[in-house]
Write a protein that holds these residues in place. Structure first.
Motif, mmCIF file in Angstrom:
data_model
loop_
_atom_site.group_PDB
_atom_site.id
_atom_site.type_symbol
_atom_site.label_atom_id
_atom_site.label_comp_id
_atom_site.label_asym_id
_atom_site.label_seq_id
_atom_site.Cartn_x
_atom_site.Cartn_y
_atom_site.Cartn_z
ATOM 1 N N LEU A 1 0.670 9.200 -5.475
ATOM 2 C CA LEU A 1 0.299 10.471 -4.856
ATOM 3 C C LEU A 1 1.082 11.620 -5.481
ATOM 4 C CD1 LEU A 1 -0.016 9.634 -1.033
ATOM 5 C CD2 LEU A 1 -1.847 10.048 -2.681
ATOM 6 N N SER A 2 0.438 12.758 -5.582
ATOM 7 C CA SER A 2 1.077 13.912 -6.219
ATOM 8 C C SER A 2 2.210 14.462 -5.357
ATOM 9 C CB SER A 2 0.042 15.017 -6.463
ATOM 10 O OG SER A 2 -0.442 15.513 -5.225
ATOM 11 N N GLU A 3 3.144 15.176 -5.981
ATOM 12 C CA GLU A 3 4.280 15.740 -5.250
ATOM 13 C C GLU A 3 3.829 16.759 -4.218
ATOM 14 O OE1 GLU A 3 7.567 17.150 -7.494
ATOM 15 O OE2 GLU A 3 7.502 15.505 -8.936
ATOM 16 N N GLY A 4 2.694 17.395 -4.452
ATOM 17 C CA GLY A 4 2.208 18.385 -3.506
ATOM 18 C C GLY A 4 1.677 17.797 -2.211
ATOM 19 N N ASN A 5 1.356 16.517 -2.244
ATOM 20 C CA ASN A 5 0.814 15.840 -1.055
ATOM 21 C C ASN A 5 1.969 15.294 -0.214
ATOM 22 O OD1 ASN A 5 -0.695 14.480 0.837
ATOM 23 N ND2 ASN A 5 -1.892 13.300 -0.650
ATOM 24 N N GLN A 6 2.738 16.198 0.385
ATOM 25 C CA GLN A 6 3.945 15.791 1.103
ATOM 26 C C GLN A 6 3.614 14.959 2.345
ATOM 27 O OE1 GLN A 6 6.310 19.257 1.916
ATOM 28 N NE2 GLN A 6 6.828 19.590 -0.227
ATOM 29 N N GLY A 7 2.560 15.327 3.065
ATOM 30 C CA GLY A 7 2.185 14.569 4.255
ATOM 31 C C GLY A 7 1.796 13.145 3.916
ATOM 32 N N GLY A 8 0.976 12.986 2.879
ATOM 33 C CA GLY A 8 0.547 11.653 2.465
ATOM 34 C C GLY A 8 1.710 10.811 1.984
ATOM 35 N N ARG A 9 2.628 11.439 1.226
ATOM 36 C CA ARG A 9 3.788 10.698 0.723
ATOM 37 C C ARG A 9 4.722 10.284 1.863
ATOM 38 N NH1 ARG A 9 5.184 10.552 -4.382
ATOM 39 N NH2 ARG A 9 7.401 10.963 -4.018
ATOM 40 N N LEU A 10 4.845 11.133 2.879
ATOM 41 C CA LEU A 10 5.678 10.780 4.027
ATOM 42 C C LEU A 10 5.086 9.585 4.770
ATOM 43 C CD1 LEU A 10 8.119 11.398 5.838
ATOM 44 C CD2 LEU A 10 6.652 12.969 7.135
ATOM 45 N N VAL A 11 3.750 9.575 4.966
ATOM 46 C CA VAL A 11 3.093 8.442 5.614
ATOM 47 C C VAL A 11 3.314 7.172 4.800
ATOM 48 C CG1 VAL A 11 0.852 7.449 6.228
ATOM 49 C CG2 VAL A 11 1.365 9.828 6.814
ATOM 50 N N CYS A 12 3.206 7.276 3.490
ATOM 51 C CA CYS A 12 3.412 6.113 2.621
ATOM 52 C C CYS A 12 4.851 5.604 2.720
ATOM 53 C CB CYS A 12 3.077 6.467 1.172
ATOM 54 S SG CYS A 12 1.300 6.667 0.876
ATOM 55 N N TYR A 13 5.802 6.535 2.857
ATOM 56 C CA TYR A 13 7.191 6.120 3.049
ATOM 57 C C TYR A 13 7.322 5.326 4.342
ATOM 58 C CZ TYR A 13 12.129 6.327 4.251
ATOM 59 O OH TYR A 13 13.408 5.990 4.634
ATOM 60 N N ALA B 1 0.835 -1.213 0.000
ATOM 61 C CA ALA B 1 0.000 0.000 0.000
ATOM 62 C C ALA B 1 0.865 1.257 0.000
ATOM 63 C CB ALA B 1 -0.924 -0.008 1.219
ATOM 64 N N GLY B 2 1.923 1.269 0.840
ATOM 65 C CA GLY B 2 2.798 2.434 0.889
ATOM 66 C C GLY B 2 3.527 2.676 -0.414
ATOM 67 N N ALA B 3 3.963 1.590 -1.056
ATOM 68 C CA ALA B 3 4.666 1.732 -2.336
ATOM 69 C C ALA B 3 3.733 2.299 -3.406
ATOM 70 C CB ALA B 3 5.228 0.379 -2.774
ATOM 71 N N PHE B 4 2.489 1.816 -3.445
ATOM 72 C CA PHE B 4 1.527 2.379 -4.403
ATOM 73 C C PHE B 4 1.293 3.867 -4.125
ATOM 74 C CE2 PHE B 4 0.151 -1.972 -5.602
ATOM 75 C CZ PHE B 4 0.082 -1.792 -6.975
ATOM 76 N N GLY B 5 1.238 4.240 -2.840
ATOM 77 C CA GLY B 5 1.049 5.643 -2.492
ATOM 78 C C GLY B 5 2.211 6.501 -2.952
ATOM 79 N N LEU B 6 3.442 6.031 -2.740
ATOM 80 C CA LEU B 6 4.616 6.781 -3.192
ATOM 81 C C LEU B 6 4.624 6.934 -4.708
ATOM 82 C CD1 LEU B 6 7.471 5.292 -0.965
ATOM 83 C CD2 LEU B 6 6.577 7.632 -0.895
ATOM 84 N N ARG B 7 4.103 5.931 -5.378
ATOM 85 C CA ARG B 7 4.111 5.987 -6.849
ATOM 86 C C ARG B 7 3.054 6.937 -7.388
ATOM 87 N NH1 ARG B 7 4.213 7.322 -10.915
ATOM 88 N NH2 ARG B 7 4.431 6.294 -12.941
#
Length: 533
Positions: A396-408, A388-394
């Motif tokens: 999610l938009s670059e502007g969604n920094q909080g979401g991308r950090l959670v996915c990381y 799930a996290g890998a799909f999110g990193l792939r």
């Protein structure tokens, strides 16, 4: 007695075979009395080192006071787990030293360009790969505690020398040597765990020392933050290597002196406590230790399908690790954080890994106490956040920094799945020569995955690394398929053995587990052996 030699009791020499479904039970002879000891032996005619603690197979099953056993187990935990946990903490700090050196300016100072940083990430595992098999063979011949401590010291020494590197070639050579020194790490930890703990206890104990992986990430972040504030004559990345390398050297000396080699020779246990420590392992049917190299076990290792499945699992489990451990800080920095804040952002990541591992192994232990085979199911469960996290990193938009950090952060729980895979490996391999070879082959796969992983992270795709993220997704999906296949095959073999022994006199309840407990038979050779999955 020499630097590498510690005495251990010896067993009789007569040969007893138990190969597949056929039994030729001659029994080992007691040299003093000439009477049969009741032990069955492997094809090579020698048993486990632990046989020397007992005069006959009947002694193996002597009654043990449960309270006394608990005291011995607590004593063993204090003798073993702190050393392995601290050591493993340093292992993962080392894995991230290059990553922190990258944000401290090593690429500019050494004029690294193109794929050279990726090569530095991978060359460590080329050294690991080259020395993985020889070091595992030496593990069988030499005292485990001393050999491990010696290698940890060397590993820290080579890490310190990396501060003196002045170009790509010198740094690459030193990282290859450090990788060779670390090749003993995980295989020796697995071997030690199998020598001291029952198969049911192994996942929890492996989880406890592997949890230091997460604490290593968190501590590495704190050390990186502190080292980044050093205002000295050297660049910050040099202090990163010097400080962590010196700590590793010191811990290697501690382990060399204090870590016991086996339950049979441990100075911290009385003879009675040694017998309790060993008798607990009777149901494992995997023994403790045997210093004699057996060629027939080599042949069996390479004709066993499990060997190749473990290799593939070692590879696909560590393609994601090879990328994240070396590019994680760059990915986080790409979210817009400063260099020093980036080091601190690794602390929650490490904490989540520790929580994942502990929750996984204790939940599995709870289920195993109820007699359920759940290791593969928990592997699959703890792979889900990573996918799930890998799909999110792939996506999610670059502007969604909080979401991308959670996915990381969600890419961390795969470490819990890997712990259970290691426990599946040691629980399902018997015969000491076969154990060390299987561990070596598993970690050849481990090296292969860590070598391949960084090359999916193309500099042209920084910091999103689209190809690198896809490599994580595909690797975890392959891993899921392989563990399901392994579970099916091991379950089928257990049922086959149950059918065979049910038809014999005495049935399953009449099996003589004592006679084969310390025979140094392989899992295929010993019909009493049952697989765990």
């Amino acid at each position: 007695m020499g630097l590498w030699k510690r005495s251990a009791p010896t067993a009789g020499d007569d040969i007893t075979q138990l190969n597949g479904d056929n039994k030729d039970d001659y029994g080992a002879q007691n040299e003093e009395t000439g009477k049969s000891s009741g032990f069955k032996l492997n094809k090579a005619g020698d048993g486990d080192e632990a046989m020397g603690l007992f005069s006959s197979s009947a002694d193996v099953h002597e009654p043990i006071d449960p309270q006394e056993e608990k005291k011995v187990v607590r004593k063993i935990d204090l003798m073993i787990l702190p050393y392995l946990a601290v050591c493993y903490c340093f292992f993962y700090i080392d894995k991230t030293t290059l990553s922190y050196a990258a944000i401290f300016g090593i690429e500019e100072d050494l004029n690294l360009h193109g794929s050279q940083y990726s090569w530095l990430s991978s060359i460590f595992y080329f050294g690991f790969l080259a020395w993985a098999l020889p070091t595992n063979l030496l593990l069988q011949r030499l005292p485990v505690g001393r050999y491990l401590g010696f290698n940890i010291f060397l590993w820290g020494f080579f890490l310190m020398l990396q501060a003196a590197a002045h170009n790509f070639a010198s740094l690459a050579a030193l990282r290859a040597l450090a990788g060779a020194a670390e090749a003993v790490s995980d295989p020796s930890f697995m071997l030690i765990t199998s020598m001291w703990y029952t198969r049911r206890q192994q996942p929890v104990r492996m989880g406890l020392w592997y949890t230091a992986n997460g604490f290593g990430i968190a501590l590495g972040g704190l050390l990186g933050f502190g080292i980044g504030h050093i205002q000295g004559a050297l660049p910050s990345w040099k202090y990163e290597f010097l400080v962590i390398g010196a700590l590793c050297c010191a811990w290697g000396i501690v382990m060399f002196i204090f870590l016991p080699d086996s339950p049979v020779t441990a100075k911290g246990l009385s003879l009675h406590e040694k017998r309790i420590a060993v008798e607990r392992l009777r149901e494992n049917q995997t023994g403790v230790e045997n210093k004699h190299f057996k060629w027939y076990q080599v042949k069996e290792t390479f004709t066993d399908y499990k060997t190749y499945l473990f290799f593939i699992l070692g590879c696909v489990c560590n393609v994601p690790n090879g990328g994240i451990s070396n590019f994680g800080t760059i990915i986080i920095q790409g979210f817009g954080f400063s260099t020093l804040v980036t080091t601190l952002m690794q602390i929650p990541y490490g904490t989540l890994i520790a929580i994942s591992i502990l929750s996984c192994v204790f939940l599995n232990d709870y289920m195993s106490r109820k007699g359920r085979q759940t290791r593969v199911w928990f592997v699959l469960l703890y792979l889900c956040p990573n996918i799930a996290g890998a799909f999110g990193l792939r996506f999610l938009s670059e502007g969604n920094q909080g979401g991308r950090l959670v996915c990381y952060y969600l890419t961390g729980p795969y470490n819990a799945a890997f712990v259970l895979l290691l426990s599946i490996t040691i629980a399902n391999t018997a015969g000491h020569t076969k154990k060390v070879l299987t561990n070596a082959i598993l970690f050849l796969g481990y090296c292969t995955g860590n070598i391949i992983g960084p090359f999916f992270y193309l500099s042209s795709q920084e910091p999103r690394y689209e190809l690198g993220i896809w490599s994580m997704i595909v690797s975890h999906l392959i891993e899921a398929c392989i563990v399901l296949l392994l579970r099916f095959l091991l379950s089928r073999e257990n049922k086959r053995r149950d059918r065979i022994q049910s038809a014999e006199a005495g049935g399953l309840e009449g099996r003589d587990l004592d006679a084969t407990a310390f025979s140094d038979m392989t899992d295929r050779e010993n019909i009493n052996f049952r697989y765990i999955y």
